[in-house]
Scaffold this active site. Structure first.
Site, short mmCIF file in Angstrom:
data_model
loop_
_atom_site.label_atom_id
_atom_site.label_comp_id
_atom_site.label_asym_id
_atom_site.label_seq_id
_atom_site.Cartn_x
_atom_site.Cartn_y
_atom_site.Cartn_z
N ARG A 1 -14.37 -15.53 0.61
CA ARG A 1 -14.99 -15.33 -0.70
C ARG A 1 -14.13 -16.02 -1.75
O ARG A 1 -12.91 -16.07 -1.62
CB ARG A 1 -15.03 -13.82 -1.03
CG ARG A 1 -16.20 -13.11 -0.45
CD ARG A 1 -16.11 -11.61 -0.59
NE ARG A 1 -15.73 -11.11 -1.91
CZ ARG A 1 -15.89 -9.84 -2.29
NH1 ARG A 1 -16.44 -8.96 -1.46
NH2 ARG A 1 -15.51 -9.43 -3.47
N ARG B 1 -10.39 -11.62 5.35
CA ARG B 1 -11.84 -11.44 5.32
C ARG B 1 -12.56 -12.78 5.29
O ARG B 1 -12.16 -13.70 4.58
CB ARG B 1 -12.16 -10.62 4.07
CG ARG B 1 -13.59 -10.26 3.88
CD ARG B 1 -13.73 -9.02 3.06
NE ARG B 1 -13.33 -9.17 1.66
CZ ARG B 1 -13.38 -8.18 0.79
NH1 ARG B 1 -13.80 -6.98 1.16
NH2 ARG B 1 -13.02 -8.37 -0.46
P1 AMP Z 1 -17.38 -6.64 -4.99
O1 AMP Z 1 -18.14 -7.34 -3.93
O2 AMP Z 1 -17.83 -5.23 -5.21
O3 AMP Z 1 -15.89 -6.74 -4.79
O4 AMP Z 1 -17.69 -7.41 -6.38
C1 AMP Z 1 -17.36 -8.77 -6.54
C2 AMP Z 1 -17.24 -9.09 -8.02
O5 AMP Z 1 -18.50 -8.89 -8.68
C3 AMP Z 1 -16.24 -8.26 -8.81
O6 AMP Z 1 -14.89 -8.69 -8.68
C4 AMP Z 1 -16.78 -8.42 -10.24
O7 AMP Z 1 -16.47 -9.69 -10.76
C5 AMP Z 1 -18.28 -8.37 -10.00
N1 AMP Z 1 -18.77 -6.96 -10.01
C6 AMP Z 1 -19.29 -6.26 -8.95
N2 AMP Z 1 -19.61 -5.02 -9.33
C7 AMP Z 1 -19.27 -4.92 -10.65
C8 AMP Z 1 -19.33 -3.88 -11.61
N3 AMP Z 1 -19.81 -2.66 -11.31
N4 AMP Z 1 -18.88 -4.14 -12.87
C9 AMP Z 1 -18.42 -5.35 -13.22
N5 AMP Z 1 -18.30 -6.38 -12.35
C10 AMP Z 1 -18.72 -6.17 -11.08
#
Ligand code: AMP
Length: 216
Positions: free
Chosen positions: A156, A123
Protein backbone atom coordinates in the site's frame (compact mmCIF):
# COMPACT_ATOMS: atom_id res chain seq x y z
CA UNK A 1 -29.68 -7.34 13.08
CA UNK A 2 -26.12 -6.95 14.33
CA UNK A 3 -24.09 -3.76 14.08
CA UNK A 4 -20.45 -3.61 15.08
CA UNK A 5 -17.52 -1.26 14.92
CA UNK A 6 -14.08 -2.86 14.74
CA UNK A 7 -11.18 -0.82 16.07
CA UNK A 8 -7.48 -1.39 16.53
CA UNK A 9 -4.10 -0.03 15.62
CA UNK A 10 -2.69 -0.37 12.07
CA UNK A 11 -1.80 -4.00 11.33
CA UNK A 12 -3.98 -5.42 14.11
CA UNK A 13 -6.03 -7.33 11.53
CA UNK A 14 -9.26 -5.29 11.48
CA UNK A 15 -9.93 -5.99 7.81
CA UNK A 16 -9.13 -9.70 8.07
CA UNK A 17 -11.29 -10.24 11.15
CA UNK A 18 -14.13 -8.10 9.82
CA UNK A 19 -14.21 -10.10 6.57
CA UNK A 20 -14.37 -13.43 8.42
CA UNK A 21 -17.23 -12.22 10.60
CA UNK A 22 -19.05 -10.67 7.67
CA UNK A 23 -18.86 -13.78 5.44
CA UNK A 24 -20.10 -16.11 8.15
CA UNK A 25 -22.78 -13.92 9.72
CA UNK A 26 -24.02 -12.28 6.50
CA UNK A 27 -22.98 -8.84 7.65
CA UNK A 28 -21.90 -6.11 5.26
CA UNK A 29 -18.28 -5.13 5.77
CA UNK A 30 -17.69 -1.41 5.32
CA UNK A 31 -14.08 -0.29 5.20
CA UNK A 32 -13.66 3.43 4.65
CA UNK A 33 -10.00 2.87 3.68
CA UNK A 34 -11.06 0.28 1.05
CA UNK A 35 -13.64 2.69 -0.38
CA UNK A 36 -10.94 5.36 -0.72
CA UNK A 37 -8.42 2.90 -2.23
CA UNK A 38 -11.02 1.71 -4.76
CA UNK A 39 -11.62 5.31 -5.80
CA UNK A 40 -7.89 6.02 -6.11
CA UNK A 41 -7.38 2.87 -8.20
CA UNK A 42 -10.30 3.75 -10.47
CA UNK A 43 -9.26 7.40 -10.85
CA UNK A 44 -12.55 8.87 -9.65
CA UNK A 45 -13.00 12.46 -8.52
CA UNK A 46 -13.07 11.28 -4.90
CA UNK A 47 -9.90 9.27 -5.55
CA UNK A 48 -8.12 12.38 -6.82
CA UNK A 49 -9.21 14.31 -3.72
CA UNK A 50 -7.78 11.76 -1.26
CA UNK A 51 -4.81 10.14 -3.05
CA UNK A 52 -2.04 12.35 -1.66
CA UNK A 53 -3.57 12.60 1.79
CA UNK A 54 -3.72 8.81 2.12
CA UNK A 55 -0.20 8.26 0.75
CA UNK A 56 1.21 10.65 3.37
CA UNK A 57 -0.58 8.86 6.23
CA UNK A 58 -2.76 11.87 7.10
CA UNK A 59 -6.48 11.64 7.81
CA UNK A 60 -9.07 12.65 5.23
CA UNK A 61 -11.24 15.65 6.16
CA UNK A 62 -14.14 14.73 8.48
CA UNK A 63 -16.86 16.21 6.23
CA UNK A 64 -15.73 14.09 3.31
CA UNK A 65 -15.43 10.93 5.41
CA UNK A 66 -18.87 11.47 6.91
CA UNK A 67 -20.48 11.91 3.51
CA UNK A 68 -18.82 8.70 2.26
CA UNK A 69 -20.07 6.77 5.30
CA UNK A 70 -23.57 8.27 5.02
CA UNK A 71 -23.76 7.39 1.31
CA UNK A 72 -22.53 3.85 1.86
CA UNK A 73 -24.94 3.14 4.73
CA UNK A 74 -27.83 4.71 2.84
CA UNK A 75 -27.60 1.86 0.30
CA UNK A 76 -29.43 -0.20 2.95
CA UNK A 77 -27.91 -3.43 1.65
CA UNK A 78 -27.26 -4.58 5.20
CA UNK A 79 -30.41 -6.48 6.17
CA UNK A 80 -28.56 -8.62 8.70
CA UNK A 81 -26.33 -5.81 9.90
CA UNK A 82 -22.86 -4.46 9.32
CA UNK A 83 -19.35 -4.28 10.62
CA UNK A 84 -17.56 -1.01 10.02
CA UNK A 85 -13.77 -0.80 9.95
CA UNK A 86 -11.58 2.32 9.95
CA UNK A 87 -14.37 4.55 11.23
CA UNK A 88 -14.81 6.42 13.52
CA UNK A 89 -11.24 7.65 13.96
CA UNK A 90 -11.79 10.73 16.11
CA UNK A 91 -14.34 12.20 18.54
CA UNK A 92 -16.24 14.16 15.89
CA UNK A 93 -16.68 11.09 13.70
CA UNK A 94 -17.80 9.05 16.71
CA UNK A 95 -20.45 11.67 17.62
CA UNK A 96 -21.71 11.81 14.04
CA UNK A 97 -21.98 8.04 13.91
CA UNK A 98 -23.70 7.50 17.24
CA UNK A 99 -26.24 10.25 16.46
CA UNK A 100 -27.50 8.22 13.51
CA UNK A 101 -26.83 4.57 14.36
CA UNK A 102 -27.07 2.46 17.46
CA UNK A 103 -24.49 -0.28 17.65
CA UNK A 104 -24.29 -3.62 19.41
CA UNK A 105 -20.65 -3.48 20.27
CA UNK A 106 -17.14 -2.31 19.59
CA UNK A 107 -14.52 -4.95 18.83
CA UNK A 108 -11.17 -3.62 20.03
CA UNK A 109 -8.15 -5.48 18.66
CA UNK A 110 -5.13 -4.99 20.84
CA UNK A 111 -1.62 -5.13 19.38
CA UNK A 112 1.55 -3.72 20.98
CA UNK A 113 3.38 -1.00 19.01
CA UNK A 114 6.53 -3.15 18.59
CA UNK A 115 4.54 -5.63 16.53
CA UNK A 116 2.83 -2.99 14.36
CA UNK A 117 5.84 -1.94 12.29
CA UNK A 118 6.88 -5.55 11.63
CA UNK A 119 3.41 -6.54 10.43
CA UNK A 120 2.57 -3.45 8.42
CA UNK A 121 5.83 -3.35 6.48
CA UNK A 122 5.29 -7.02 5.52
CA UNK A 123 1.76 -6.35 4.23
CA UNK A 124 1.03 -6.79 0.50
CA UNK A 125 -2.12 -6.34 -1.54
CA UNK A 126 -3.04 -7.96 -4.84
CA UNK A 127 -3.19 -5.25 -7.53
CA UNK A 128 -5.84 -7.31 -9.35
CA UNK A 129 -8.37 -8.76 -6.91
CA UNK A 130 -7.37 -6.87 -3.75
CA UNK A 131 -6.65 -9.96 -1.63
CA UNK A 132 -4.44 -9.30 1.42
CA UNK A 133 -1.12 -11.05 1.96
CA UNK A 134 1.54 -10.80 4.60
CA UNK A 135 5.13 -11.86 3.99
CA UNK A 136 5.30 -13.13 7.59
CA UNK A 137 2.02 -14.92 8.16
CA UNK A 138 0.37 -15.36 4.75
CA UNK A 139 2.96 -15.66 2.00
CA UNK A 140 1.94 -16.13 -1.63
CA UNK A 141 2.97 -19.49 -3.15
CA UNK A 142 4.96 -17.71 -5.87
CA UNK A 143 6.84 -14.54 -4.78
CA UNK A 144 5.01 -11.25 -5.49
CA UNK A 145 2.17 -13.08 -7.26
CA UNK A 146 -1.45 -13.52 -6.16
CA UNK A 147 -2.38 -17.20 -5.56
CA UNK A 148 -5.93 -16.54 -6.77
CA UNK A 149 -5.73 -14.26 -9.83
CA UNK A 150 -2.00 -14.24 -10.66
CA UNK A 151 -1.69 -10.42 -10.54
CA UNK A 152 1.31 -8.69 -8.98
CA UNK A 153 1.36 -8.03 -5.24
CA UNK A 154 2.11 -4.46 -4.19
CA UNK A 155 2.61 -2.61 -0.91
CA UNK A 156 0.00 0.00 0.00
CA UNK A 157 1.23 3.56 -0.71
CA UNK A 158 0.90 4.38 2.99
CA UNK A 159 2.69 1.25 4.29
CA UNK A 160 6.11 2.93 4.52
CA UNK A 161 7.93 4.02 7.71
CA UNK A 162 7.21 7.77 7.26
CA UNK A 163 3.46 7.47 6.62
CA UNK A 164 3.14 4.78 9.27
CA UNK A 165 4.66 7.09 11.89
CA UNK A 166 1.99 9.72 11.07
CA UNK A 167 -0.80 7.11 11.19
CA UNK A 168 0.37 5.69 14.53
CA UNK A 169 0.53 9.17 16.07
CA UNK A 170 -3.09 9.80 14.94
CA UNK A 171 -4.18 6.47 16.34
CA UNK A 172 -2.71 7.13 19.78
CA UNK A 173 -3.83 10.76 19.98
CA UNK A 174 -7.28 10.63 18.42
CA UNK A 175 -8.59 7.12 17.88
CA UNK A 176 -7.52 5.20 20.96
CA UNK A 177 -9.24 7.64 23.38
CA UNK A 178 -12.54 6.76 21.67
CA UNK A 179 -12.41 3.34 23.31
CA UNK A 180 -12.95 5.02 26.69
CA UNK A 181 -15.86 7.07 25.32
CA UNK A 182 -17.47 3.94 23.85
CA UNK A 183 -16.78 1.99 26.99
CA UNK A 184 -19.10 4.31 28.92
CA UNK A 185 -22.01 3.76 26.50
CA UNK A 186 -21.49 0.61 24.45
CA UNK A 187 -20.13 -2.83 25.00
CA UNK A 188 -16.41 -2.86 24.19
CA UNK A 189 -14.71 -6.25 23.90
CA UNK A 190 -10.92 -6.13 23.82
CA UNK A 191 -9.22 -9.07 22.16
CA UNK A 192 -5.51 -9.95 22.00
CA UNK A 193 -4.55 -9.50 18.33
CA UNK A 194 -1.05 -10.99 18.64
CA UNK A 195 -2.57 -14.49 18.27
CA UNK A 196 -3.07 -16.30 14.92
CA UNK A 197 -6.05 -15.19 12.80
CA UNK A 198 -8.30 -18.16 13.71
CA UNK A 199 -7.71 -17.74 17.43
CA UNK A 200 -8.48 -14.02 17.28
CA UNK A 201 -11.69 -14.76 15.36
CA UNK A 202 -12.71 -17.41 17.91
CA UNK A 203 -12.00 -14.99 20.79
CA UNK A 204 -14.15 -12.26 19.18
CA UNK A 205 -17.05 -14.70 18.78
CA UNK A 206 -16.77 -15.80 22.39
CA UNK A 207 -16.49 -12.26 23.76
CA UNK A 208 -19.61 -11.09 21.87
CA UNK A 209 -21.69 -14.26 22.27
CA UNK A 210 -21.68 -14.90 18.52
CA UNK A 211 -21.99 -18.33 16.86
CA UNK A 212 -18.75 -20.32 17.28
CA UNK A 213 -16.11 -20.11 14.57
CA UNK A 214 -15.34 -23.24 12.52
CA UNK A 215 -12.38 -22.50 10.23
CA UNK A 216 -12.73 -24.14 6.82
P1 AMP B 1 -7.18 2.28 6.54
O1 AMP B 1 -7.28 1.32 5.42
O2 AMP B 1 -8.31 2.19 7.51
O3 AMP B 1 -5.84 2.25 7.22
O4 AMP B 1 -7.30 3.77 5.89
C1 AMP B 1 -6.37 4.22 4.94
C2 AMP B 1 -6.36 5.74 4.92
O5 AMP B 1 -7.65 6.23 4.49
C3 AMP B 1 -6.09 6.44 6.23
O6 AMP B 1 -4.71 6.52 6.57
C4 AMP B 1 -6.71 7.81 5.98
O7 AMP B 1 -5.90 8.60 5.14
C5 AMP B 1 -7.97 7.43 5.20
N1 AMP B 1 -9.09 7.13 6.13
C6 AMP B 1 -9.69 5.91 6.32
N2 AMP B 1 -10.66 6.01 7.23
C7 AMP B 1 -10.65 7.31 7.65
C8 AMP B 1 -11.41 8.04 8.61
N3 AMP B 1 -12.37 7.47 9.34
N4 AMP B 1 -11.12 9.37 8.77
C9 AMP B 1 -10.18 9.98 8.05
N5 AMP B 1 -9.41 9.35 7.14
C10 AMP B 1 -9.64 8.03 6.94
Amino acid sequence: MRKFIIMGIQGSGKGTQAKLLAEDLTLEHFSVGDIFRWNVQHHTKLGAQVKRIIASGRLVDDDLVESVVKDRLSDHDWNYGFIIDGFPRNARQAEFFLESYDIDGVIDLHLPDEEVMRRVLARRLCSGCGLDYNLIAHRPRKPDTCDVCGSTLVARDDDNPEALAVRLAHYHEETKPLIEIFDRKEFVGTVDATKPVDEVQAAIRERFGLPAYHPS
